[in-house]
Design an enzyme around this catalytic site. Structure first.
Site, PDB file in Angstrom:
ATOM      1  N   LYS A  74     -58.537 -52.322   4.090  1.00  0.00           N
ATOM      2  CA  LYS A  74     -59.083 -53.160   3.118  1.00  0.00           C
ATOM      3  C   LYS A  74     -58.991 -54.735   3.100  1.00  0.00           C
ATOM      4  CE  LYS A  74     -58.933 -49.355  -0.314  1.00  0.00           C
ATOM      5  NZ  LYS A  74     -58.477 -49.205  -1.706  1.00  0.00           N
ATOM      6  N   ARG A  75     -57.838 -55.065   3.733  1.00  0.00           N
ATOM      7  CA  ARG A  75     -57.491 -56.477   3.999  1.00  0.00           C
ATOM      8  C   ARG A  75     -58.404 -57.221   4.953  1.00  0.00           C
ATOM      9  NH1 ARG A  75     -51.058 -55.875   4.849  1.00  0.00           N
ATOM     10  NH2 ARG A  75     -51.674 -53.939   5.750  1.00  0.00           N
TER      11      ARG A  75
END
Length: 472
Positions: free
Chosen positions: A230-231
Site C-alpha cells: 500500500k505504501r
C-alpha cells in the site's frame, strides 16, 4: 480469479469462506466490501456466508467448536500437544536461540510433559496453546501441482501453534480442517506459503485425510522487483475502481499475471492477442498451464487494457459511467445546454479514443464546460508567427465560420470551409489550425479543432474565437 476459473473449468463450486480468526486484523465492513467488489468484477460465488450452503457456517469464528473437536482428536492421536509456555519465556527462548545463531523456533519444552504435569497445570487454569507434534527426523515430500514434489527435512520444521490461548485456531489449522470438511478439491495460495506446506501435509496425515491439490501462485511484483504494498501505491480493487478502471480489463490484466492463452491447447491458434473476456478465460484456461515465474504489475499495460475496453464500449454506456466524474465540470457553466445529457455524451465522444481511465474524463473535458476559458495569450502563438498575424488569422477563421448556418454546422462542413480557404490561398495549415484549436480549447493538447467546434456549437465557437482575438 484463479479459484473461480478452476471451479468453472472443472465443473465445481466456488466457495467464499471468511478467515477471521486473527482478531487484530479484523476490519468493520470488510466482508461486505469483499463480496460487493468481487460481484462488481463478475466473480460470483456458489456458497458462502451471504448465500448459505451445505458446508456452513462459512465464517471461521463461528466454527470454534469444530476446531476444538478436531484439536482434541489430534491430541488423542499424539499428533499435537499442549504448550503452557508464557509469552515471556518464549520471547527469552527466541532471543537466546538467535544469539546462538539457531533458528528461533520453539524448543519443545512442553512436548514431553507427563500426563500428571498436564493435569496439574490444567487444574491451575494455566493458559496454553495446542502445538502440532512434528516428527523429529526424516523427510516429507509435498506435491504442488505446478512444481511437482518438494522435499523438506522435518527436523527443520517448527512445532507450529494450532489452537491459540483464546481457543481460536491459527490460519494453518483452521484451513486444513475446513478444506477437508468442505470437500475442497484445490487450494490456491501464494508461494510465500511453501515453507509451511509440509506442516499442512503432516496435519492431513495426522488425521488420515487425503489432502487436496495444492497450487502455489507466484507473487506479483512491482517494477523494482519487490512485493506490492500500500505504501508504494494502490493494490486494492476498490482503489482501481475509484480511479475509473473497468471490471473487464482488471480481470483480463489479472489473469495474465499467472497464465497466458498462448500456453493453452484449448485456445484457438489464431488467438494471438491478449484480450480475453471472462467467458473466454473459462473456455481456454487450464491450471496446469500456469506459470511459476514472478509476474510484474505493469500499470501501463493495465491502462492499455482499460483504454481498449473503453474504446470498445458504446458511447451511451460510457457516458453513464463517466457522469460521476463530471461533477466539478458541470459547476463550470451556467449554460443549461452544456448540462444536457446529449451535450455531455458528445463531449465524452471527443475523448473516448484517448481515455484510459474514467477518472481522467474530468480533466480532459473541463474546457468543454467552462463559460470563461482561461489560458495565456502566448499559447495562441504558432512557431515564429507574430501575434499580429495570429490575430489576423483568427479573424479570418471567425469570418469563415460565421457564414456557416446552424443547420449546416457539423465537422464536415467546418473542415471543408477552413481547409478549402487555406488550400486555395496556399497558406500553411498550422498557421490557422493551431490558434483556432487553442482558442476553442485553451490547451496545447486536445481533440482536433473541427471535432471540438462541432460539439461546442456555432455560438460558443464564435464567442471563444472572439475572446482569443481580444487577448492578442
Amino acid at each position: 480469479m484463479f479459484d473461480y476459473l478452476i471451479a468453472k473449468t472443472l465443473g465445481g463450486k466456488l466457495i467464499l469462506r471468511i478467515e477471521d480468526t486473527d482478531k487484530k486484523r479484523q476490519v468493520a465492513g470488510a466482508v461486505e466490501g469483499l463480496i460487493n467488489i468481487l460481484d462488481w468484477v463478475g466473480i460470483k460465488f456458489d456458497e458462502g456466508p451471504h448465500l448459505g450452503g451445505e458446508f456452513g457456517p462459512y465464517i471461521q469464528s463461528e466454527r470454534k467448536e469444530i476446531y476444538k473437536e478436531h484439536a482434541e482428536a489430534l491430541l488423542k492421536k499424539s499428533g499435537a500437544y499442549r504448550c503452557f509456555c508464557s509469552e515471556d519465556r518464549l520471547k527469552k527462548m527466541r532471543e537466546e536461540r538467535q544469539a546462538e545463531k539457531l533458528p528461533p523456533r520453539y524448543d519443545r519444552v512442553c512436548r514431553n510433559l507427563s500426563e500428571q504435569d498436564i493435569i496439574e497445570k490444567l487444574a491451575k487454569n494455566e493458559p496454553f496453546v495446542i502445538r502440532q507434534k512434528i516428527p523429529e527426523s526424516g523427510e516429507i515430500i509435498a506435491h504442488d501441482e505446478l512444481r511437482g514434489g518438494i522435499k523438506f527435512a522435518v527436523q527443520d520444521l517448527d512445532d507450529q501453534v494450532l489452537i491459540k490461548t483464546d481457543g481460536l485456531p491459527t490460519y494453518q489449522f483452521a484451513n486444513v480442517v475446513d478444506d477437508h470438511l468442505m470437500k475442497i478439491s484445490h487450494v490456491l495460495r501464494g508461494d510465500e506459503w511453501i515453507p509451511s506446506f509440509p506442516k499442512n501435509i503432516l496435519l492431513y496425515q495426522g488425521f488420515n485425510w487425503e489432502p487436496p491439490k495444492f497450487i502455489h501462485l507466484t507473487l506479483t511484483l512491482n517494477k523494482e522487483g519487490s512485493k506490492l504494498s500500500k505504501r508504494q501505491g494502490d493494490i486494492a480493487v476498490e482503489d482501481f475502481r475509484a480511479k475509473g478502471y473497468l471490471p473487464e480489463p482488471l480481470l483480463n490484466f489479472c489473469v495474465l499475471q499467472g497464465w497466458h492463452p498462448s500456453a493453452s491447447d484449448k485456445a484457438p491458434k489464431e488467438k494471438t492477442d491478449e484480450i480475453l473476456s471472462l467467458d473466454q478465460m473459462v473456455e481456454y484456461f487450464d491450471f496446469k498451464d500456469m506459470g511459476t515465474s514472478p509476474a510484474i504489475f505493469d500499470v501501463a499495460k493495465l491502462d492499455y487494457f482499460n483504454g481498449f475496453y473503453i474504446r470498445e464500449m458504446s458511447l451511451e454506456k460510457l457516458t453513464k459511467l463517466c457522469l460521476p466524474f463530471l461533477g466539478e465540470n458541470l459547476k463550470l457553466t451556467a449554460d443549461s445546454k452544456k448540462q444536457e445529457l446529449d451535450y455531455i455524451q458528445k463531449v465524452i465522444g471527443l475523448e473516448q479514443e484517448r481515455l484510459k481511465k474514467l477518472a481522467e474524463i474530468g480533466e480532459l473535458t473541463a474546457f468543454m464546460f467552462a463559460d470563461d476559458l482561461q489560458y495565456e495569450s502566448k499559447l495562441l502563438i504558432w512557431k515564429k508567427i507574430t501575434p499580429e498575424q495570429i490575430k489576423i488569422n483568427l479573424q479570418t477563421v471567425f469570418e469563415l465560420l460565421e457564414k456557416i448556418s446552424e443547420a449546416e454546422w457539423n465537422k464536415k462542413n467546418i473542415e471543408e470551409v477552413i481547409m478549402g480557404y487555406i488550400k486555395t490561398q496556399k497558406f500553411k495549415v498550422g498557421d490557422y489550425l493551431w490558434p483556432m484549436r487553442v482558442a476553442l480549447t485553451g490547451r496545447e493538447a486536445s481533440p482536433g479543432p473541427f471535432e471540438v467546434a462541432e460539439v461546442l456549437g456555432a455560438a460558443e465557437c464564435l464567442k471563444r474565437i472572439n475572446q482569443a482575438i481580444k487577448k492578442l
